[in-house]
Design a protein around this motif. Structure first.
Motif, PDB file in Angstrom:
ATOM      1  N   ARG A 136       5.214   3.707  -1.426  1.00 43.44           N
ATOM      2  CA  ARG A 136       4.980   2.314  -1.054  1.00 43.44           C
ATOM      3  C   ARG A 136       5.709   1.998   0.256  1.00 43.44           C
ATOM      4  N   GLY A 137       5.225   0.969   0.953  1.00 46.01           N
ATOM      5  CA  GLY A 137       5.812   0.610   2.229  1.00 46.01           C
ATOM      6  C   GLY A 137       7.289   0.276   2.145  1.00 46.01           C
ATOM      7  N   ALA A 183       0.829  -1.204   0.000  1.00 41.77           N
ATOM      8  CA  ALA A 183       0.000   0.000   0.000  1.00 41.77           C
ATOM      9  C   ALA A 183       0.866   1.258   0.000  1.00 41.77           C
ATOM     10  N   LEU A 184       0.258   2.367  -0.446  1.00 43.76           N
ATOM     11  CA  LEU A 184       0.882   3.675  -0.280  1.00 43.76           C
ATOM     12  C   LEU A 184       0.741   4.113   1.174  1.00 43.76           C
ATOM     13  N   GLU A 185       1.813   4.689   1.713  1.00 48.10           N
ATOM     14  CA  GLU A 185       1.802   5.151   3.100  1.00 48.10           C
ATOM     15  C   GLU A 185       2.203   6.617   3.149  1.00 48.10           C
ATOM     16  N   PRO A 186       1.588   7.399   4.034  1.00 48.61           N
ATOM     17  CA  PRO A 186       2.007   8.796   4.175  1.00 48.61           C
ATOM     18  C   PRO A 186       3.384   8.869   4.826  1.00 48.61           C
ATOM     19  N   LEU A 187       4.259   9.686   4.243  1.00 49.81           N
ATOM     20  CA  LEU A 187       5.619   9.794   4.767  1.00 49.81           C
ATOM     21  C   LEU A 187       5.757  10.855   5.849  1.00 49.81           C
ATOM     22  N   GLY A 188       4.762  11.747   5.944  1.00 50.77           N
ATOM     23  CA  GLY A 188       4.873  12.858   6.879  1.00 50.77           C
ATOM     24  C   GLY A 188       4.887  12.458   8.337  1.00 50.77           C
ATOM     25  N   THR A 189       4.538  11.202   8.638  1.00 45.95           N
ATOM     26  CA  THR A 189       4.570  10.743  10.030  1.00 45.95           C
ATOM     27  C   THR A 189       5.973  10.353  10.471  1.00 45.95           C
ATOM     28  N   SER A 190       6.911  10.305   9.538  1.00 47.33           N
ATOM     29  CA  SER A 190       8.250   9.812   9.851  1.00 47.33           C
ATOM     30  C   SER A 190       9.006  10.745  10.793  1.00 47.33           C
ATOM     31  N   GLN A 191       9.722  10.128  11.722  1.00 44.57           N
ATOM     32  CA  GLN A 191      10.653  10.868  12.568  1.00 44.57           C
ATOM     33  C   GLN A 191      12.087  10.708  12.071  1.00 44.57           C
ATOM     34  N   GLY A 241       4.337   5.116  -6.871  1.00 41.52           N
ATOM     35  CA  GLY A 241       4.708   5.209  -5.457  1.00 41.52           C
ATOM     36  C   GLY A 241       6.085   4.657  -5.187  1.00 41.52           C
ATOM     37  N   GLY A 242       6.845   4.335  -6.267  1.00 40.53           N
ATOM     38  CA  GLY A 242       8.195   3.820  -6.101  1.00 40.53           C
ATOM     39  C   GLY A 242       9.274   4.855  -6.342  1.00 40.53           C
ATOM     40  N   ALA A 243       8.950   5.953  -7.015  1.00 40.91           N
ATOM     41  CA  ALA A 243       9.915   7.012  -7.298  1.00 40.91           C
ATOM     42  C   ALA A 243       9.823   8.099  -6.230  1.00 40.91           C
ATOM     43  N   VAL A 244      10.983   8.589  -5.810  1.00 37.86           N
ATOM     44  CA  VAL A 244      11.032   9.653  -4.807  1.00 37.86           C
ATOM     45  C   VAL A 244      12.047  10.703  -5.231  1.00 37.86           C
ATOM     46  N   ASP A 245      11.766  11.942  -4.881  1.00 34.89           N
ATOM     47  CA  ASP A 245      12.708  13.043  -5.071  1.00 34.89           C
ATOM     48  C   ASP A 245      13.187  13.470  -3.691  1.00 34.89           C
ATOM     49  N   VAL A 246      14.495  13.521  -3.511  1.00 35.52           N
ATOM     50  CA  VAL A 246      15.060  13.773  -2.188  1.00 35.52           C
ATOM     51  C   VAL A 246      16.200  14.777  -2.250  1.00 35.52           C
ATOM     52  N   GLY A 247      16.458  15.415  -1.112  1.00 36.24           N
ATOM     53  CA  GLY A 247      17.576  16.335  -0.975  1.00 36.24           C
ATOM     54  C   GLY A 247      18.171  16.202   0.409  1.00 36.24           C
ATOM     55  N   LEU A 248      19.079  17.110   0.732  1.00 38.50           N
ATOM     56  CA  LEU A 248      19.751  17.086   2.028  1.00 38.50           C
ATOM     57  C   LEU A 248      19.618  18.448   2.708  1.00 38.50           C
ATOM     58  N   CYS A 249      19.530  18.407   4.023  1.00 33.08           N
ATOM     59  CA  CYS A 249      19.572  19.638   4.811  1.00 33.08           C
ATOM     60  C   CYS A 249      20.431  19.398   6.049  1.00 33.08           C
ATOM     61  N   ASP A 250      20.715  20.473   6.790  1.00 28.24           N
ATOM     62  CA  ASP A 250      21.500  20.292   8.013  1.00 28.24           C
ATOM     63  C   ASP A 250      20.573  19.927   9.164  1.00 28.24           C
TER      64      ASP A 250
END
Length: 251
Positions: free
Chosen positions: A61-62, A30-38, A140-149
């Protein structure tokens, strides 16, 4: 031990036609919301930019969620992973593709349509809802990501997210000779090697784009099948109907 500063390998532009010919055997995650991640930050870029139909939450995706957590743990102290986009509605994919294509056409009036399509595909995959060849972000398999401090301030990655210039190519700074360029090179290496270590593949024209489970990932890794096909974030109305149907027709 993972060498997070290992040089970035040469990577050709994907053979999109070959990738889209690979069969899909969807694993059903299933698709899962990522905003809950710590474990990492989420900043839904297209929603923040006001693009119509862009969701206010990033879903994946999970298996992708789990690997993002693993990649974030590999980063050195003081660096954090930021998810900018994941599952993307077809309407948003269509908007991004059409917008870039039309801008390129205005700037390069003599270019052939095939060349404009190639240039557009360098930064935006063709929009498709086909069950056998969906756009990567639609799975739901592709993600765009970056880095922060550690305080959430963006790190300079050498180009803006979604910048449609050669500076966005993952290896653009690989042979940098100045301090600024080498710093960008090392950040891209950190991101690439952390994501690759947990199973993602990278789109060579976009330092921010990574795939797991979709056809592009299968093509990169030489897998015979992809495990993620088209997916959909279900609206509340649909979920309510499912729940009521389950009560009416218990298995």
């Amino acid at each position: 031990m993972i060498d997070l500063l290992a040089p970035l390998p040469d990577a050709p532009e994907p053979d999109w036609a070959a990738a889209f010919r690979l069969p899909i055997v969807d694993c059903g995650e299933a698709l899962e919301p990522l905003g809950t991640s710590q474990g990492f930050l989420v900043w839904p870029a297209y929603h923040r930019l006001g693009i119509a139909n862009a969701p206010a939450e990033c879903h994946a995706r999970g298996g992708v969620f789990q690997r993002l957590l693993q990649a974030a743990r590999l980063l050195p102290d003081g660096l954090r992973l930021v998810v900018l986009d994941a599952w993307r509605p077809f309407a948003v994919q269509q908007h991004l593709y059409d917008t870039l294509y039309n801008i390129l056409r205005q700037h390069e009036a003599d270019a052939e349509p095939a060349e404009l399509a190639r240039r557009t595909r360098e930064f935006v995959a063709p929009p498709s809802t086909r069950a056998d060849a969906p756009s990567p972000h639609l799975t739901g398999g592709a993600v765009d990501v970056g880095l922060c401090d550690r305080d959430g301030r963006w790190l300079d990655m050498g180009s803006l997210f979604d910048e449609a210039t050669p500076r966005s190519h993952t290896r653009h700074y690989e042979n940098a000779s100045d301090d600024h360029g080498r710093a960008i090179r090392d950040r891209r290496r950190l991101l690439f090697n952390a994501m690759r270590a947990v199973g993602f593949s990278n789109l060579s024209s976009e330092w921010w784009h990574y795939d797991y489970g979709d056809q592009l990932w299968a093509w990169h890794h030489g897998h015979p099948t992809a495990i993620y096909g088209p997916a959909q974030v279900q609206p509340l109305e649909h979920l309510w109907r499912q729940q009521l149907d389950a009560l009416r027709h218990p298995s």
